[in-house]
Design an enzyme around this catalytic site. Structure first.
Site, mmCIF file in Angstrom:
data_model
loop_
_atom_site.group_PDB
_atom_site.id
_atom_site.type_symbol
_atom_site.label_atom_id
_atom_site.label_comp_id
_atom_site.label_asym_id
_atom_site.label_seq_id
_atom_site.Cartn_x
_atom_site.Cartn_y
_atom_site.Cartn_z
ATOM 1 C CB VAL A 97 6.327 -6.389 4.603
ATOM 2 C CG1 VAL A 97 5.810 -8.040 4.867
ATOM 3 C CG2 VAL A 97 7.897 -6.557 4.518
ATOM 4 C CG ASN B 244 -1.866 -8.634 5.308
ATOM 5 O OD1 ASN B 244 -1.493 -9.133 6.257
ATOM 6 N ND2 ASN B 244 -2.447 -7.451 5.172
ATOM 7 C CB THR B 245 -1.192 -10.055 -1.233
ATOM 8 O OG1 THR B 245 -2.679 -10.115 -0.660
ATOM 9 C CG2 THR B 245 -1.198 -11.354 -2.218
ATOM 10 C CB ALA C 201 3.960 0.527 8.712
ATOM 11 C CG ASP C 202 0.279 -0.376 4.502
ATOM 12 O OD1 ASP C 202 -0.115 -0.045 5.846
ATOM 13 O OD2 ASP C 202 -0.632 -1.093 3.844
ATOM 14 C CG ASP D 236 -2.731 0.661 -0.890
ATOM 15 O OD1 ASP D 236 -2.514 -0.013 -1.973
ATOM 16 O OD2 ASP D 236 -1.762 0.700 -0.013
ATOM 17 C CB THR E 47 -4.643 -7.708 1.245
ATOM 18 O OG1 THR E 47 -3.402 -8.125 0.807
ATOM 19 C CG2 THR E 47 -5.594 -8.889 1.843
#
Length: 307
Positions: free
Chosen positions: A7, A9-10, A108-109, A163, A166
């Site tokens: 999950v 933000n975008t 978390a990502d 990465d 966003t």
């Protein structure tokens, strides 16, 4: 089969994995207004379109940087598949020491990406061949020619994850497999939107590779600034990170615009579109003995959430 949910933000990414193989990768918008029931219907329909046997999905893992959607995703999994998911957060076994000042403040990502990147580095321990070109995750035999000697030595090399979400994040993993920290920069789309909205005479353009660096019209000039500007940002920050860390580091990229920016850089060696989903699988496997218990408590809000 395992359902991995990332999950951001975008966007929200859904991966269906069978063993180590990613069978399907689906995306939808991170709509905070949707309920768990709405997401359950949407996801089941998307999986049904891919002719996936829903009864075979017997486990799930979630990483979320949007606190308001974490519980929603847990509800989605419970309603759509009748299982309790593992949620990446405090108390979860990652196999990686977190050296951040406050580990609870790391998205978390970012941890998931770091776990996957360190595992990739261990598997690709052979030094890159100087004439083989850029490596892609799906092409393990191809490596980038500019890689420095010894960078492939897993006993002495760290890894930097770039990465393009966003936010554009840079995450550093030590040769011992410890998460050290990194950099958070404004994302490409955010920067472009600021340019379009604040400059009265500049219209919105597609984020794409221009024909040359020197733009001869406003569209190509903006595309050059966005694409080559971010390539320069990546190379500059990676260079500074390597000098500060003091040991060789391999560089792997992921995120929506990684394949556009990476070929224009001198430092990104590998692009892996599925890095986060791979990391989620690895973390799920490391917590396998806990998966039959209750769902893990979702992590609380974090400052500076990022994709």
């Amino acid at each position: 089969m395992l359902l991995a949910i990332d999950v951001g933000n975008t966007n929200i990414s859904f991966g269906v994995l069978e063993g180590e193989a990613l069978r399907h990768h689906l995306r939808c918008e991170s709509a905070r207004s949707r309920t768990a029931d709405e997401y359950a219907v949407l996801v089941r329909q998307m999986l049904d379109l891919r002719r996936i046997d829903l009864d075979r999905i017997d486990s799930a893992v979630i990483a979320s940087v949007v606190p308001t959607l974490t519980d929603t995703m847990v509800g989605l999994v419970e309603r759509a598949f009748g299982i309790e998911p593992l949620v990446v957060g405090p108390g979860i076994k990652t196999g990686m020491s977190i050296l951040y000042e406050n580990p609870r403040e790391v998205g978390a990502d970012r941890i998931v990406n770091a776990v996957a990147a360190h595992e990739w580095m261990k598997r690709h321990s052979e030094p890159p061949h100087p004439a083989s070109g850029r490596e892609h995750a799906s092409e393990p035999g191809a490596t980038r020619g500019s890689a420095e000697p010894g960078r492939g030595d897993s006993a002495a090399s760290g890894v930097i994850v770039v990465d393009f979400g966003t936010a554009t994040t840079f995450d550093c993993v030590t040769p011992k497999g410890e998460y050290l920290g990194g950099v958070i920069a404004p994302g490409i789309q955010i920067s472009a939107e600021a340019l379009f909205s604040r400059a009265a005479r500049l219209s919105r353009v597609e984020i794409a590779l221009p024909p040359r660096v020197v733009g001869r019209n406003p569209v190509h000039s903006m595309q050059s600034g966005i694409v080559y500007g971010y390539a320069g940002l990546v190379d500059g920050l990676v260079g500074r990170l390597r000098r500060e860390l003091g040991y060789p580091c391999r560089v792997i990229a992921t995120g929506g615009l990684a394949r556009l920016i990476a070929p224009q850089t001198e430092t990104i060696e590998v692009v892996d579109d599925d890095l986060t989903l791979t990391g989620l699988r690895l973390i799920y496997e490391r917590n396998a003995e806990r998966n039959s218990g209750p769902a893990t408590q979702p992590p609380g809000p974090r400052g500076g959430s990022q994709d």
